[in-house]
Design a protein around this motif. Structure first.
Motif, PDB file in Angstrom:
ATOM      1  N   GLY A 113       0.837  -1.189   0.000  1.00 13.50           N
ATOM      2  CA  GLY A 113       0.000   0.000   0.000  1.00 13.50           C
ATOM      3  C   GLY A 113       0.873   1.240   0.000  1.00 13.50           C
ATOM      4  O   GLY A 113       1.753   1.391  -0.848  1.00 13.50           O
ATOM      5  N   LYS A 139       1.712  -8.759   6.894  1.00 15.29           N
ATOM      6  CA  LYS A 139       0.450  -8.030   7.035  1.00 15.29           C
ATOM      7  C   LYS A 139       0.641  -6.900   8.029  1.00 15.29           C
ATOM      8  O   LYS A 139       1.119  -7.121   9.141  1.00 15.29           O
ATOM      9  CB  LYS A 139      -0.659  -8.960   7.524  1.00 15.29           C
ATOM     10  CG  LYS A 139      -1.040 -10.011   6.512  1.00 15.29           C
ATOM     11  CD  LYS A 139      -2.184 -10.865   7.012  1.00 15.29           C
ATOM     12  CE  LYS A 139      -2.523 -11.936   5.994  1.00 15.29           C
ATOM     13  NZ  LYS A 139      -3.616 -12.800   6.447  1.00 15.29           N
ATOM     14  N   VAL A 166      -1.435  -3.879   9.950  1.00 15.53           N
ATOM     15  CA  VAL A 166      -2.732  -3.309  10.294  1.00 15.53           C
ATOM     16  C   VAL A 166      -2.473  -2.024  11.084  1.00 15.53           C
ATOM     17  O   VAL A 166      -1.811  -2.048  12.123  1.00 15.53           O
ATOM     18  CB  VAL A 166      -3.586  -4.299  11.127  1.00 15.53           C
ATOM     19  CG1 VAL A 166      -4.915  -3.656  11.494  1.00 15.53           C
ATOM     20  CG2 VAL A 166      -3.794  -5.603  10.366  1.00 15.53           C
ATOM     21  N   ARG A 167      -3.002  -0.925  10.554  1.00 19.77           N
ATOM     22  CA  ARG A 167      -2.781   0.373  11.199  1.00 19.77           C
ATOM     23  C   ARG A 167      -3.964   1.282  10.879  1.00 19.77           C
ATOM     24  O   ARG A 167      -4.329   1.416   9.715  1.00 19.77           O
ATOM     25  CB  ARG A 167      -1.486   0.999  10.676  1.00 19.77           C
ATOM     26  CG  ARG A 167      -1.127   2.312  11.336  1.00 19.77           C
ATOM     27  CD  ARG A 167       0.152   2.858  10.728  1.00 19.77           C
ATOM     28  NE  ARG A 167       0.650   3.998  11.426  1.00 19.77           N
ATOM     29  CZ  ARG A 167       1.224   5.036  10.838  1.00 19.77           C
ATOM     30  NH1 ARG A 167       1.365   5.058   9.522  1.00 19.77           N
ATOM     31  NH2 ARG A 167       1.662   6.048  11.546  1.00 19.77           N
ATOM     32  N   GLY A 191      -7.063   0.831  11.309  1.00 23.35           N
ATOM     33  CA  GLY A 191      -8.195   0.106  10.746  1.00 23.35           C
ATOM     34  C   GLY A 191      -8.008  -0.350   9.314  1.00 23.35           C
ATOM     35  O   GLY A 191      -8.903  -0.928   8.721  1.00 23.35           O
ATOM     36  N   LYS A 192      -6.846  -0.078   8.729  1.00 25.23           N
ATOM     37  CA  LYS A 192      -6.564  -0.485   7.352  1.00 25.23           C
ATOM     38  C   LYS A 192      -5.483  -1.560   7.340  1.00 25.23           C
ATOM     39  O   LYS A 192      -4.570  -1.537   8.164  1.00 25.23           O
ATOM     40  CB  LYS A 192      -6.108   0.712   6.517  1.00 25.23           C
ATOM     41  CG  LYS A 192      -7.173   1.767   6.353  1.00 25.23           C
ATOM     42  CD  LYS A 192      -6.671   2.909   5.510  1.00 25.23           C
ATOM     43  CE  LYS A 192      -7.717   4.007   5.402  1.00 25.23           C
ATOM     44  NZ  LYS A 192      -7.222   5.163   4.688  1.00 25.23           N
ATOM     45  N   THR A 193      -5.588  -2.482   6.387  1.00 23.39           N
ATOM     46  CA  THR A 193      -4.612  -3.563   6.257  1.00 23.39           C
ATOM     47  C   THR A 193      -3.868  -3.426   4.938  1.00 23.39           C
ATOM     48  O   THR A 193      -4.477  -3.173   3.897  1.00 23.39           O
ATOM     49  CB  THR A 193      -5.317  -4.939   6.303  1.00 23.39           C
ATOM     50  OG1 THR A 193      -6.022  -5.052   7.543  1.00 23.39           O
ATOM     51  CG2 THR A 193      -4.313  -6.075   6.201  1.00 23.39           C
ATOM     52  N   ALA A 194      -2.548  -3.589   5.000  1.00 25.97           N
ATOM     53  CA  ALA A 194      -1.703  -3.603   3.803  1.00 25.97           C
ATOM     54  C   ALA A 194      -0.857  -4.874   3.862  1.00 25.97           C
ATOM     55  O   ALA A 194      -0.564  -5.384   4.946  1.00 25.97           O
ATOM     56  CB  ALA A 194      -0.813  -2.362   3.751  1.00 25.97           C
TER      57      ALA A 194
END
Length: 105
Positions: A6, A88, A90-91, A93-96
């Motif tokens: 991302g 993975k 997660v930060r 509320g979004k995942t990349a």
């Protein structure tokens, strides 16, 4: 190895080159789009080997712990061959995700 996930730049380092069967220490550096270190994410590692004749697929998960500016964990490659790794992040509320492949010897 450096990969994009991302908006993040992810640098994955394994303490053995090439990786070996058994335990390997894996470190992940995560930087945001401005190049600043990300220290408030949840980072997990999924590593897997696809099925082969006479052998089912193998899939493992581990969470990385922030130590200094890097997220660290151990991965255990149970046999030699090509392993797929998914980092993975997660930060907010979004995942990349960043994907890479390593060959364990």
């Amino acid at each position: 190895m450096t990969k994009k996930a991302g908006d993040y730049t992810v640098v994955v380092t394994i303490d053995k080159n090439p990786p070996t069967t058994g335990d390997n220490n894996l470190s992940v550096s995560v930087k945001d789009g401005a190049g600043a270190d990300v220290a408030d994410a949840k980072v997990s590692i999924e590593y897997s080997m696809p099925a082969m004749p006479g052998m089912p697929p193998m899939k493992y998960n581990t969470n990385a712990t922030l130590t200094g500016k890097q997220y660290k964990t151990k991965v255990n490659f149970s046999m030699s061959g090509s392993w797929n790794i998914v980092v993975k992040i997660v930060r907010g509320g979004k995942t990349a995700q960043a994907r890479l492949t390593v060959d364990a010897r």
